[in-house]
Each structure stands twice: as structure tokens, then as C-alpha cells.
Design an enzyme around this catalytic site. Structure first.
Site, short mmCIF file in Angstrom:
data_model
loop_
_atom_site.label_atom_id
_atom_site.label_comp_id
_atom_site.label_asym_id
_atom_site.label_seq_id
_atom_site.Cartn_x
_atom_site.Cartn_y
_atom_site.Cartn_z
N SER A 25 -1.16 -10.75 -9.52
CA SER A 25 -0.04 -9.95 -9.00
C SER A 25 1.19 -10.79 -8.70
O SER A 25 1.09 -11.93 -8.24
CB SER A 25 -0.51 -9.27 -7.72
OG SER A 25 0.59 -8.78 -7.00
N GLU A 39 2.82 -10.39 -6.22
CA GLU A 39 2.76 -10.65 -4.77
C GLU A 39 2.39 -12.10 -4.49
O GLU A 39 2.67 -12.62 -3.41
CB GLU A 39 1.75 -9.71 -4.10
CG GLU A 39 2.24 -8.30 -3.89
CD GLU A 39 3.38 -8.22 -2.87
OE1 GLU A 39 3.16 -8.61 -1.72
OE2 GLU A 39 4.48 -7.77 -3.23
N TYR A 44 -3.69 -9.75 1.21
CA TYR A 44 -3.89 -9.32 -0.18
C TYR A 44 -3.40 -10.40 -1.14
O TYR A 44 -4.10 -10.81 -2.07
CB TYR A 44 -3.15 -8.00 -0.43
CG TYR A 44 -3.00 -7.64 -1.89
CD1 TYR A 44 -4.04 -7.04 -2.59
CD2 TYR A 44 -1.81 -7.92 -2.59
CE1 TYR A 44 -3.90 -6.71 -3.95
CE2 TYR A 44 -1.67 -7.59 -3.94
CZ TYR A 44 -2.71 -7.00 -4.61
OH TYR A 44 -2.57 -6.69 -5.95
P1 NDP Z 1 -5.64 1.04 -7.63
O1 NDP Z 1 -5.61 0.85 -6.17
O2 NDP Z 1 -5.08 2.30 -8.23
O3 NDP Z 1 -7.16 0.93 -8.13
C1 NDP Z 1 -8.05 0.00 -7.59
C2 NDP Z 1 -9.43 0.22 -8.17
O4 NDP Z 1 -10.34 -0.70 -7.57
C3 NDP Z 1 -10.00 1.62 -7.92
O5 NDP Z 1 -10.75 2.00 -9.05
C4 NDP Z 1 -10.93 1.39 -6.74
O6 NDP Z 1 -11.96 2.34 -6.61
C5 NDP Z 1 -11.49 0.02 -7.11
N1 NDP Z 1 -12.12 -0.68 -6.00
C6 NDP Z 1 -11.61 -0.89 -4.76
N2 NDP Z 1 -12.49 -1.58 -4.01
C7 NDP Z 1 -13.58 -1.80 -4.79
C8 NDP Z 1 -14.83 -2.44 -4.59
N3 NDP Z 1 -15.16 -2.98 -3.42
N4 NDP Z 1 -15.69 -2.50 -5.62
C9 NDP Z 1 -15.40 -1.92 -6.81
N5 NDP Z 1 -14.24 -1.27 -7.06
C10 NDP Z 1 -13.35 -1.22 -6.06
O7 NDP Z 1 -4.94 -0.23 -8.29
P2 NDP Z 1 -4.08 -0.34 -9.65
O8 NDP Z 1 -4.78 0.39 -10.72
O9 NDP Z 1 -2.67 -0.06 -9.35
O10 NDP Z 1 -4.16 -1.91 -9.93
C11 NDP Z 1 -5.22 -2.48 -10.69
C12 NDP Z 1 -5.37 -3.95 -10.33
O11 NDP Z 1 -4.15 -4.63 -10.62
C13 NDP Z 1 -5.65 -4.23 -8.86
O12 NDP Z 1 -6.47 -5.38 -8.80
C14 NDP Z 1 -4.28 -4.54 -8.27
O13 NDP Z 1 -4.42 -5.36 -7.14
C15 NDP Z 1 -3.64 -5.27 -9.44
N6 NDP Z 1 -2.21 -5.18 -9.54
C16 NDP Z 1 -1.60 -3.96 -9.54
C17 NDP Z 1 -0.23 -3.87 -9.71
C18 NDP Z 1 0.48 -2.55 -9.70
O14 NDP Z 1 1.72 -2.56 -9.58
N7 NDP Z 1 -0.22 -1.42 -9.85
C19 NDP Z 1 0.59 -5.08 -9.94
C20 NDP Z 1 -0.18 -6.32 -9.95
C21 NDP Z 1 -1.52 -6.34 -9.76
P3 NDP Z 1 -11.71 3.76 -5.86
O15 NDP Z 1 -11.05 4.65 -6.88
O16 NDP Z 1 -13.09 4.18 -5.50
O17 NDP Z 1 -10.82 3.49 -4.70
P1 GDR Z 2 3.84 -3.54 -3.12
O1 GDR Z 2 4.02 -1.96 -3.32
O2 GDR Z 2 3.65 -3.91 -1.70
O3 GDR Z 2 4.98 -4.18 -3.85
O4 GDR Z 2 2.46 -3.80 -3.86
P2 GDR Z 2 4.43 -0.81 -2.28
O5 GDR Z 2 4.85 0.33 -3.13
O6 GDR Z 2 3.36 -0.57 -1.28
O7 GDR Z 2 5.70 -1.44 -1.51
C1 GDR Z 2 6.89 -1.80 -2.19
C2 GDR Z 2 7.98 -2.07 -1.17
O8 GDR Z 2 8.35 -0.84 -0.55
C3 GDR Z 2 8.49 -1.06 0.85
N1 GDR Z 2 8.31 0.20 1.58
C4 GDR Z 2 7.19 0.92 1.62
N2 GDR Z 2 5.98 0.74 1.05
C5 GDR Z 2 5.02 1.68 1.25
N3 GDR Z 2 3.82 1.54 0.66
N4 GDR Z 2 5.23 2.77 2.06
C6 GDR Z 2 6.42 2.98 2.68
O9 GDR Z 2 6.58 3.95 3.39
C7 GDR Z 2 7.46 2.03 2.45
N5 GDR Z 2 8.74 1.92 2.86
C8 GDR Z 2 9.25 0.82 2.33
C9 GDR Z 2 7.42 -2.10 1.17
O10 GDR Z 2 7.69 -2.73 2.42
C10 GDR Z 2 7.56 -3.01 -0.04
O11 GDR Z 2 8.56 -3.95 0.17
C11 GDR Z 2 2.15 -3.19 -5.12
C12 GDR Z 2 0.64 -2.99 -5.18
O12 GDR Z 2 0.33 -2.24 -6.33
C13 GDR Z 2 -0.07 -4.32 -5.27
O13 GDR Z 2 -1.46 -4.10 -5.50
C14 GDR Z 2 0.52 -5.12 -6.42
O14 GDR Z 2 -0.10 -6.37 -6.50
C15 GDR Z 2 2.02 -5.29 -6.23
O15 GDR Z 2 2.61 -4.00 -6.17
C16 GDR Z 2 2.65 -6.04 -7.38
#
Ligand code: NDP
Ligand code: GDR
Length: 368
Positions: A157, A159, A180
Site C-alpha cells: 500500500s 500508506e 495498518y
Molecule cells: P477490503 O477491505 O475490501 O477486503 C479485504 C478482504 O480481506 C475481505 O475479503 C476480508 O474478508 C478479508 N479479510 C479480512 N480479515 C481477514 C482474515 N483475518 N483472514 C482472511 N481474510 C480476511 O480491501 P480491498 O479489496 O480494498 O484491498 C485488498 C488488499 O489491498 C488489502 O490487503 C488492502 O490492505 C490492500 N490495499 C488496498 C488499497 C485500496 O485502495 N483498496 C490500496 C493499497 C492496498 P471479509 O469480506 O469477510 O471482511
Molecule cells: P485511506 O482511505 O486511509 O487512504 O486508506 P480512506 O478512504 O479511509 O481515507 C482517505 C482520507 O480521507 C480522510 N477522511 C476520511 N476517511 C474516512 N474513512 N472517513 C471519513 O469520514 C473521512 N473524512 C476524511 C482520511 O483522514 C484520509 O486522509 C485506503 C485503504 O484502502 C487502505 O487499505 C489502503 O492501503 C490505502 O487506501 C492506500
């Protein structure tokens, strides 16, 4: 919906000949946003896809129900689901051995940054140690079977860059700002280490934020587009948010899963930044999303301190030139198109909710 595995990799052609063996993929986190798009992509490419799902008291397969085929339909069902958990090493080893995948995509995570401050121990267990458990299960599988060709993808990520200023590329130092992000750094280095120590084909994708209509509703983009839909249809009037000045490099999840797949199709394993190279503040997202349906966000948004984080990541903007050059990848969906896609879908969703509200089946204030 989880099933036993029949590891049938070969198919029979119409004239009775043996068709080439299907590639087999194993996806952790298949029920998440990315898991659902990646599964669609791999099924389109002819893969057999096995997904690990965790037990929950309610069904958690909403994002993949549309591609689910009952496993009793053995000829058509190419996506198979199995119960496992990244906190349970034995389940990971058992399914790798049973499925014998060619490619493993580790997408599972407690992926909410703000929540990771509330449950840091669990977040580290799943995100950091969970990845180590999976890598160790893979190492052990390769040692006992000799299947050295198995490839591994780790969902890293942006992050991890945290407070390091943009643009962020593969050689930019990490400075994580949450449990995280620190856990993702550990998973990144475990992956590098297993590649260097054991020669495993293991890649880190360092993906910047990617969104879609399937994005979890407590991430800021979807929280906003859900509210826009409900406000426009008259089901909600206020939206409470935290820091509006944070800037993110937002892309479309459907584009990003393609980059994951491409990494595992290269001759050599490596790490890649995947990003649009454009950054926007949360406020800009608000302007675009509310403006698209003729609303002014300032009439509806209120700041609630509870959504501020103990440490914030202010500015993320990726440099994905390596992925563009080596993988031939580039994003197809831009910022404005992404916002419109999400708002359009959430307007339709709100309309369906309105039918339920009008019929007395749902309370208008009930947040879905
Ligand atoms: P989601 O939160 O949508 O999905 C996470 C998945 O992980 C779900 O299927 C969830 O299951 C599963 N999970 C959570 N805990 C466990 C566990 N203990 N054992 C097995 N499975 C588990 O994430 P995204 O699809 O958005 O992201 C996919 C991956 O990419 C994640 O690792 C995230 O951190 C990473 N990532 C995401 C980004 C983004 O912008 N979306 C950017 C960079 C990295 P359940 O449905 O049951 O909750
Ligand atoms: P992020 O995504 O932390 O970048 O992680 P998120 O959408 O949660 O936050 C983005 C930014 O928005 C600000 N923010 C808020 N965020 C949330 N969730 N709710 C609010 O009400 C709100 N108001 C303002 C946050 O402070 C932050 O700056 C996502 C996840 O998908 C991670 O798993 C992944 O690794 C990174 O993107 C890349």
C-alpha cells in the site's frame, strides 16, 4: 457457500482431446473489493479461481455472488470458496497443499487505516503476521512438492510511504503513520525476504488508493458517493466527515487488479508502484461528487472530530513509471470518470432503497 476442493485442472475438448491445463489461482480476501474484480479478470482469462473466505455470522459474499456457480455444477463452477483465515496457519497450509495453485494473490487484510488504531494488535496479526504465515505455508509447500513455479503477490500500500513527500516511487523510503501501514511494511519486507532467501517468485504491488462502486462504505470516497445518492433521492441530509485536506492518488480498482496479474506474468519477480500520478484532496472529491448531481457539498457536510486520525497521511501521489514501462500498464479510468461512475451507481442504489422506505420496509434514517 464454501466447498470442498476437487482439483480438476484439465478440461476435455469438444472432440474428446485433452485441453491445455487451466491455471489455478488462490486468492485471499476474495470477498473484498479487489478480490471480486481480480476474480472476474482471472475467470475471463480461463483460470480456475479458489478463494479463501472467513467465517462470519452473516454472509460476506455479496461482491462475488453474481459470479458464483454452485460447485455441484462441476463443469461450470470455476470459482471455488473455502473457509480459512490469515490468523490460522494450518488452514493456509492445508488449502495451498490441496489446491496446488500456480498463482497466489494475498489480498486479505484488516484494511481500514483508522480502525487499525482501534485494533492494532489484530491488524498486525492479520496484515503482517498473516502474510508471513501465508509465505511460510508456500515455502513449505514448495519444499515438499518441488513446485518451484508457484508465484506470489503481496498487496502492498501507498500508506507505507506515510509522511514521505510525493512523488512516491519504488525507492522512496517508507515512513508509516498507522498500525495498518507499519504492518504493511512488515509484509512488504517479509515478501522481499522470502524472494531473496528462498528464491520464491514473490512480488509486492505498492498500490495507491483505488476505488469503485464496490468500495467498502466506510472509506471516504464511497462514504461520499453513498451520501450524494441518498441526499439526492431525499433519504439523508447531512454527511459527517473528518480531514478534508488530505490528498490521495485515486484510481479505479478494475484497472489496478490488472497490474497485479501482470506482475505475476513477468520473467522475474519484482516490486511495482501502481498509481494514476494525479492527486486530489477529499474536498475536491466532494466538489466533484456533489457538483455532478447539482448539489453544493457545503450545504450538507459537517466536520466531526471523531473521523480525524491520531496521525494523518497528508499527501500521496505515485510515480508509476516502472509499472508503465515494464508491465505496459496504465490506468484507463480517470478521476472525474471514477467519481461519476460511483455516484451513478449510488444514485441507483438509493432509488432502490427509497422503494423500500416508501413501502415501510426500511427506516429512511437507517444507515445501510
Ligand atoms: P477490503 O477491505 O475490501 O477486503 C479485504 C478482504 O480481506 C475481505 O475479503 C476480508 O474478508 C478479508 N479479510 C479480512 N480479515 C481477514 C482474515 N483475518 N483472514 C482472511 N481474510 C480476511 O480491501 P480491498 O479489496 O480494498 O484491498 C485488498 C488488499 O489491498 C488489502 O490487503 C488492502 O490492505 C490492500 N490495499 C488496498 C488499497 C485500496 O485502495 N483498496 C490500496 C493499497 C492496498 P471479509 O469480506 O469477510 O471482511
Ligand atoms: P485511506 O482511505 O486511509 O487512504 O486508506 P480512506 O478512504 O479511509 O481515507 C482517505 C482520507 O480521507 C480522510 N477522511 C476520511 N476517511 C474516512 N474513512 N472517513 C471519513 O469520514 C473521512 N473524512 C476524511 C482520511 O483522514 C484520509 O486522509 C485506503 C485503504 O484502502 C487502505 O487499505 C489502503 O492501503 C490505502 O487506501 C492506500
Amino acid at each position: 457457500m464454501a466447498s470442498g476442493t476437487d482439483n480438476c485442472q484439465s478440461a476435455t475438448t469438444a472432440n474428446g482431446g485433452e485441453a491445455p491445463k487451466r491455471k489455478v489461482a488462490l486468492i485471499t480476501g476474495i470477498t473484498g473489493q479487489d478480490g471480486s474484480y481480480l476474480t472476474e479478470l482471472l475467470l475471463e482469462k480461463g483460470y480456475e479461481v479458489h478463494g479463501l473466505i472467513r467465517r462470519s455470522s452473516n454472509f460476506n459474499t455479496q461482491r462475488i455472488n453474481h459470479i458464483y456457480i454452485d460447485p455441484h455444477n462441476t463443469h461450470k463452477a470455476r470459482m471455488k470458496l473455502h473457509y480459512a483465515d490469515l490468523t490460522d496457519a494450518s488452514s493456509l497450509r492445508r488449502w495451498i497443499d490441496t489446491i496446488s495453485p500456480d498463482e497466489i494473490y494475498n489480498l486479505a487484510a484488516q484494511s481500514h487505516v483508522a480502525v487499525s488504531f482501534e485494533i492494532p494488535d489484530y491488524t498486525a496479526d492479520v496484515v503482517a503476521t498473516g502474510s508471513l504465515r501465508l509465505l511460510e505455508a508456500l515455502r513449505s509447500h514448495i519444499t515438499t512438492t518441488g513446485r518451484t513455479h508457484v508465484k506470489y503477490y503481496q498487496a502492498g500500500s501507498s500508506e507505507m510511504f506515510g509522511s514521505t513527500p510525493p512523488p512516491q516511487a519504488e525507492d522512496t523510503p517508507f515512513h508509516p503513520r498507522s498500525p495498518y501501514a507499519a504492518s504493511k511494511c512488515a509484509a512488504h519486507w517479509y515478501t522481499v525476504n522470502y524472494r531473496e532467501a528462498y528464491g520464491i517468485f514473490a512480488c509486492n504491488g505498492i498500490l495507491f488508493n483505488h476505488e469503485s462502486p464496490r468500495r467498502g462504505e466506510n472509506f471516504v470516497t464511497r462514504k461520499i458517493t453513498r451520501a450524494v445518492g441518498r441526499i439526492k433521492i431525499g433519504l439523508q441530509s447531512k454527511l459527517f466527515l473528518g480531514n478534508l485536506q488530505a490528498s490521495r492518488d485515486w484510481g479505479f480498482a478494475g484497472d489496478y487488479v490488472e497490474a497485479m496479474w501482470l506482475m505475476l506474468q513477468q520473467e522475474k519477480p519484482d516490486d511495482y508502484v501502481v498509481a494514476t500520478e494525479e492527486s486530489h484532496t477529499v474536498e475536491e472529491f466532494l466538489e466533484k461528487a456533489f457538483g455532478y448531481v447539482g448539489l453544493n457539498w457545503k450545504d450538507h457536510v459537517e466536520i466531526d472530530k471523531r473521523y480525524f486520525r491520531p496521525a494523518e497521511v497528508d499527501n500521496l501521489k505515485g510515480d508509476s513509471s516502472k509499472a508503465r514501462k515494464v508491465l505496459g500498464w496504465k490506468p484507463k479510468v480517470g478521476f472525474e470518470q471514477l467519481v461519476k461512475m460511483m455516484v451513478d451507481e449510488d444514485i441507483e442504489l438509493a432509488k432502490r432503497e427509497k422503494v423500500l422506505v416508501d413501502a415501510g420496509y426500511m427506516d429512511a434514517q437507517q444507515q445501510p
